[in-house]
Design a protein around this motif. Structure first.
Motif, mmCIF file in Angstrom:
data_model
loop_
_atom_site.group_PDB
_atom_site.id
_atom_site.type_symbol
_atom_site.label_atom_id
_atom_site.label_comp_id
_atom_site.label_asym_id
_atom_site.label_seq_id
_atom_site.Cartn_x
_atom_site.Cartn_y
_atom_site.Cartn_z
ATOM 1 N N LEU A 40 15.151 46.632 47.433
ATOM 2 C CA LEU A 40 15.693 45.473 48.141
ATOM 3 C C LEU A 40 17.116 45.753 48.607
ATOM 4 O O LEU A 40 17.756 46.713 48.170
ATOM 5 C CB LEU A 40 15.676 44.243 47.227
ATOM 6 C CG LEU A 40 14.330 43.883 46.585
ATOM 7 C CD1 LEU A 40 14.495 42.734 45.609
ATOM 8 C CD2 LEU A 40 13.302 43.537 47.650
ATOM 9 N N LYS A 41 17.619 44.898 49.473
ATOM 10 C CA LYS A 41 18.979 45.019 49.995
ATOM 11 C C LYS A 41 19.990 45.024 48.856
ATOM 12 O O LYS A 41 19.897 44.245 47.916
ATOM 13 C CB LYS A 41 19.262 43.843 50.934
ATOM 14 C CG LYS A 41 20.671 43.825 51.526
ATOM 15 C CD LYS A 41 20.863 42.593 52.409
ATOM 16 C CE LYS A 41 22.280 42.505 52.947
ATOM 17 N NZ LYS A 41 22.464 41.281 53.781
ATOM 18 N N ASP A 56 20.098 41.909 46.422
ATOM 19 C CA ASP A 56 20.227 40.565 46.977
ATOM 20 C C ASP A 56 19.487 39.567 46.094
ATOM 21 O O ASP A 56 18.303 39.733 45.798
ATOM 22 C CB ASP A 56 19.657 40.559 48.399
ATOM 23 C CG ASP A 56 19.834 39.224 49.084
ATOM 24 O OD1 ASP A 56 19.034 38.301 48.805
ATOM 25 O OD2 ASP A 56 20.764 39.093 49.901
ATOM 26 N N THR A 58 18.511 36.419 46.554
ATOM 27 C CA THR A 58 17.411 35.655 47.152
ATOM 28 C C THR A 58 16.166 36.527 47.302
ATOM 29 O O THR A 58 15.045 36.066 47.071
ATOM 30 C CB THR A 58 17.816 35.088 48.521
ATOM 31 O OG1 THR A 58 18.162 36.155 49.419
ATOM 32 C CG2 THR A 58 19.023 34.166 48.379
ATOM 33 N N GLN A 59 16.355 37.798 47.660
ATOM 34 C CA GLN A 59 15.216 38.705 47.773
ATOM 35 C C GLN A 59 14.622 39.028 46.408
ATOM 36 O O GLN A 59 13.401 39.198 46.274
ATOM 37 C CB GLN A 59 15.639 39.989 48.486
ATOM 38 C CG GLN A 59 16.009 39.804 49.940
ATOM 39 C CD GLN A 59 16.405 41.110 50.612
ATOM 40 O OE1 GLN A 59 16.408 42.180 50.003
ATOM 41 N NE2 GLN A 59 16.753 41.030 51.887
ATOM 42 N N THR A 60 15.486 39.120 45.398
ATOM 43 C CA THR A 60 14.986 39.403 44.056
ATOM 44 C C THR A 60 14.175 38.230 43.522
ATOM 45 O O THR A 60 13.163 38.424 42.836
ATOM 46 C CB THR A 60 16.148 39.733 43.099
ATOM 47 O OG1 THR A 60 16.989 40.719 43.690
ATOM 48 C CG2 THR A 60 15.628 40.273 41.778
ATOM 49 N N ASP A 62 12.434 36.254 45.457
ATOM 50 C CA ASP A 62 11.163 36.425 46.174
ATOM 51 C C ASP A 62 10.243 37.374 45.415
ATOM 52 O O ASP A 62 9.044 37.109 45.245
ATOM 53 C CB ASP A 62 11.414 36.992 47.579
ATOM 54 C CG ASP A 62 11.991 35.976 48.542
ATOM 55 O OD1 ASP A 62 11.834 34.769 48.290
ATOM 56 O OD2 ASP A 62 12.600 36.394 49.544
#
Length: 212
Positions: A40-41, A56, A58-60, A62
């Motif tokens: 991820l970013k 990131d 929010t991505q984590t 997700d």
């Protein structure tokens, strides 16, 4: 939980910031997703107290939600957030409740707002997937955070023993098992595990625990 539950652990940061990796694996968490293996970013920031990196948030989240949706019941899913930890990465206007002014406490409040949104996303997903009614949610912090209260050098959580340094939230949520109740006496993190095992109706030897 031995082999009765599918267990996984997700965090956007390097595991070694918190625990020796072997400690988690030997505690019965065979599946660990962290900064080291999440594709991820990445976020990175240099601070006077050190070099901070993390995926990131929010991505984590997700990734964590997707992992929950693929889990075989019963499961144990643990998410360790970094949003409310120094250096409080900036996630932009969408999560700001205070205008960016360069102060750590401003970022801290904004990232607490971010974390509230992430917890709500996890909750809503459990509800949408029909899992909420048979899931116990445990939301807990590890310590408080000070921003100069009482003493000009009282920052973070390790210099003094005031409420802002030590107090942390602890919430158990499962209305079918646990009625609404607030404890107004001091409790400790050592009380979390036996309380959770009682709620799950799993037998254990109380002599193995310091908590109640």
């Amino acid at each position: 939980l031995e082999d009765t539950h599918e267990s996984f652990f997700v965090t956007p940061t390097p595991i070694t910031w918190y625990f020796p990796t072997a400690f988690l694996k030997n505690s019965g968490l065979p599946e660990i997703h962290s900064f080291d293996n999440l594709p991820l970013k990445a976020k990175e920031e240099y601070h006077s107290l050190g070099h901070y990196i993390g995926r990131d948030e929010t991505q984590t989240v997700d990734f964590f939600i997707n992992r929950i949706n693929r889990a075989r019941e019963p499961f144990l899913g643990i998410y360790l957030s970094f949003a409310a930890h120094l250096p409080y990465f900036d996630y932009g206007p969408a999560y700001r409740v205070r205008e960016e002014d360069g102060r750590s406490i401003t970022r801290y409040y904004n990232n607490l707002n971010l974390l509230d949104h992430m917890i709500r996303r996890i909750y809503d997903n459990l509800k949408d997937k029909g899992l909420l009614g048979r899931t116990i949610l445990v939301i807990v912090g590890d310590h408080g955070q000070a921003f100069g209260q009482h003493h000009p050098d009282n920052f973070m959580h390790y210099r003094y023993s005031y409420n802002e340094n030590l107090e942390a939230p602890a919430v158990f949520y499962q209305p079918a098992l646990l009625g609404a109740r607030v404890f107004d006496r001091p409790t400790s993190h050592i009380d979390l595990l036996p309380t959770l095992l009682d709620a799950m109706r799993l037998p254990y030897d109380p002599n193995l625990f310091n908590g109640e």
